[in-house]
Design a protein around this motif. Sequence first.
Motif, PDB file in Angstrom:
ATOM      1  N   SER A  31       0.833  -1.202   0.000  1.00 14.75           N
ATOM      2  CA  SER A  31       0.000   0.000   0.000  1.00 14.75           C
ATOM      3  C   SER A  31       0.868   1.252   0.000  1.00 14.75           C
ATOM      4  N   GLU A  32       1.940   1.213   0.755  1.00 13.91           N
ATOM      5  CA  GLU A  32       2.836   2.371   0.833  1.00 13.91           C
ATOM      6  C   GLU A  32       3.534   2.625  -0.498  1.00 13.91           C
ATOM      7  N   ALA A  33       3.784   1.571  -1.263  1.00 15.19           N
ATOM      8  CA  ALA A  33       4.449   1.733  -2.558  1.00 15.19           C
ATOM      9  C   ALA A  33       3.581   2.515  -3.539  1.00 15.19           C
ATOM     10  N   GLY A  34       2.273   2.505  -3.338  1.00 17.42           N
ATOM     11  CA  GLY A  34       1.375   3.244  -4.212  1.00 17.42           C
ATOM     12  C   GLY A  34       1.278   4.728  -3.892  1.00 17.42           C
ATOM     13  N   LEU A  35       1.935   5.164  -2.825  1.00 19.33           N
ATOM     14  CA  LEU A  35       1.903   6.576  -2.449  1.00 19.33           C
ATOM     15  C   LEU A  35       3.080   7.326  -3.062  1.00 19.33           C
ATOM     16  N   GLN A  39       3.073  12.146  -0.234  1.00 17.42           N
ATOM     17  CA  GLN A  39       2.007  11.483   0.521  1.00 17.42           C
ATOM     18  C   GLN A  39       2.595  10.647   1.668  1.00 17.42           C
ATOM     19  N   ARG A  40       3.701   9.971   1.400  1.00 22.08           N
ATOM     20  CA  ARG A  40       4.357   9.188   2.460  1.00 22.08           C
ATOM     21  C   ARG A  40       4.787  10.091   3.605  1.00 22.08           C
ATOM     22  N   ARG A  42       3.567  13.087   4.385  1.00 21.24           N
ATOM     23  CA  ARG A  42       2.374  13.594   5.080  1.00 21.24           C
ATOM     24  C   ARG A  42       1.783  12.524   5.985  1.00 21.24           C
ATOM     25  N   PHE A  43       1.738  11.290   5.497  1.00 20.63           N
ATOM     26  CA  PHE A  43       1.184  10.213   6.316  1.00 20.63           C
ATOM     27  C   PHE A  43       2.041   9.994   7.561  1.00 20.63           C
ATOM     28  N   SER A  44       3.348  10.001   7.390  1.00 22.47           N
ATOM     29  CA  SER A  44       4.243   9.820   8.538  1.00 22.47           C
ATOM     30  C   SER A  44       4.052  10.926   9.569  1.00 22.47           C
ATOM     31  N   ASP A  45       3.847  12.142   9.077  1.00 21.08           N
ATOM     32  CA  ASP A  45       3.643  13.267   9.990  1.00 21.08           C
ATOM     33  C   ASP A  45       2.291  13.211  10.695  1.00 21.08           C
ATOM     34  N   LEU A  46       1.264  12.710  10.012  1.00 20.16           N
ATOM     35  CA  LEU A  46      -0.097  12.701  10.557  1.00 20.16           C
ATOM     36  C   LEU A  46      -0.435  11.443  11.356  1.00 20.16           C
ATOM     37  N   TYR A  47       0.318  10.369  11.174  1.00 22.09           N
ATOM     38  CA  TYR A  47      -0.109   9.083  11.720  1.00 22.09           C
ATOM     39  C   TYR A  47      -0.138   9.077  13.243  1.00 22.09           C
ATOM     40  N   ALA A  48      -1.242   8.578  13.770  1.00 22.78           N
ATOM     41  CA  ALA A  48      -1.392   8.281  15.189  1.00 22.78           C
ATOM     42  C   ALA A  48      -2.314   7.073  15.272  1.00 22.78           C
ATOM     43  N   LEU A  49      -1.967   6.121  16.101  1.00 22.20           N
ATOM     44  CA  LEU A  49      -2.734   4.882  16.181  1.00 22.20           C
ATOM     45  C   LEU A  49      -4.181   5.148  16.599  1.00 22.20           C
ATOM     46  N   SER A  50      -4.381   6.163  17.405  1.00 24.46           N
ATOM     47  CA  SER A  50      -5.730   6.442  17.909  1.00 24.46           C
ATOM     48  C   SER A  50      -6.569   7.281  16.941  1.00 24.46           C
ATOM     49  N   ARG A  51      -5.994   7.717  15.858  1.00 22.50           N
ATOM     50  CA  ARG A  51      -6.711   8.578  14.910  1.00 22.50           C
ATOM     51  C   ARG A  51      -7.615   7.745  14.007  1.00 22.50           C
ATOM     52  N   ALA A  52      -8.841   8.180  13.849  1.00 25.47           N
ATOM     53  CA  ALA A  52      -9.793   7.483  12.969  1.00 25.47           C
ATOM     54  C   ALA A  52      -9.420   7.722  11.510  1.00 25.47           C
ATOM     55  N   ASN A  53      -9.767   6.768  10.666  1.00 23.37           N
ATOM     56  CA  ASN A  53      -9.442   6.899   9.239  1.00 23.37           C
ATOM     57  C   ASN A  53     -10.104   8.112   8.602  1.00 23.37           C
ATOM     58  N   ALA A  54     -11.274   8.472   9.094  1.00 26.20           N
ATOM     59  CA  ALA A  54     -12.000   9.624   8.540  1.00 26.20           C
ATOM     60  C   ALA A  54     -11.269  10.937   8.812  1.00 26.20           C
ATOM     61  N   ASP A  55     -10.346  10.954   9.778  1.00 25.82           N
ATOM     62  CA  ASP A  55      -9.611  12.169  10.108  1.00 25.82           C
ATOM     63  C   ASP A  55      -8.429  12.430   9.174  1.00 25.82           C
ATOM     64  N   TYR A  56      -8.101  11.466   8.335  1.00 26.16           N
ATOM     65  CA  TYR A  56      -7.001  11.648   7.386  1.00 26.16           C
ATOM     66  C   TYR A  56      -7.524  12.323   6.123  1.00 26.16           C
ATOM     67  N   PRO A  57      -6.659  12.998   5.390  1.00 23.85           N
ATOM     68  CA  PRO A  57      -7.086  13.554   4.091  1.00 23.85           C
ATOM     69  C   PRO A  57      -7.573  12.434   3.172  1.00 23.85           C
ATOM     70  N   GLU A  58      -8.417  12.777   2.244  1.00 22.79           N
ATOM     71  CA  GLU A  58      -9.060  11.795   1.363  1.00 22.79           C
ATOM     72  C   GLU A  58      -8.053  10.903   0.641  1.00 22.79           C
ATOM     73  N   ASP A  59      -6.951  11.481   0.185  1.00 24.27           N
ATOM     74  CA  ASP A  59      -5.990  10.685  -0.583  1.00 24.27           C
ATOM     75  C   ASP A  59      -5.181   9.718   0.283  1.00 24.27           C
ATOM     76  N   LEU A  60      -5.246   9.849   1.594  1.00 23.79           N
ATOM     77  CA  LEU A  60      -4.491   8.964   2.489  1.00 23.79           C
ATOM     78  C   LEU A  60      -5.370   7.966   3.247  1.00 23.79           C
ATOM     79  N   ARG A  61      -6.676   8.052   3.105  1.00 21.25           N
ATOM     80  CA  ARG A  61      -7.579   7.219   3.905  1.00 21.25           C
ATOM     81  C   ARG A  61      -7.427   5.732   3.645  1.00 21.25           C
TER      82      ARG A  61
END
Length: 93
Positions: A31-35, A39-40, A42-61
């Motif tokens: 999945s990461e290879a497709g980013l 995007q990788r 941004r995802f690394s900066d935003l990632y938190a285990l407790s964060r819901a998928n809906a809280d991520y930007p549309e392209d990272l959900r």
Amino acid sequence: MTISFNTIVLLIMTIYVIWMGLSEHRKERTSEAGLTESQRQRFSDLYALSRANADYPEDLRAHAAIAQRARIRKGAAVVILAAVIFIILFRGP
């Protein structure tokens, strides 16, 4: 030497847990290879285990859902394998 039923179950469970951890790792990497690189990052900066998928930007959900599931299952695999090691180490004769 006889092999008990518990030993067989422990062996099968260990093989399954290793397979589960490796397959989840592979899914996350695929999945990461497709980013894109941005995007990788941004995802690394935003990632938190407790964060819901809906809280991520549309392209990272989609990747967030896969990554979150994979990381939870890999963590569970580590805990289960640690328990198996303790069982093997501290089992009496």
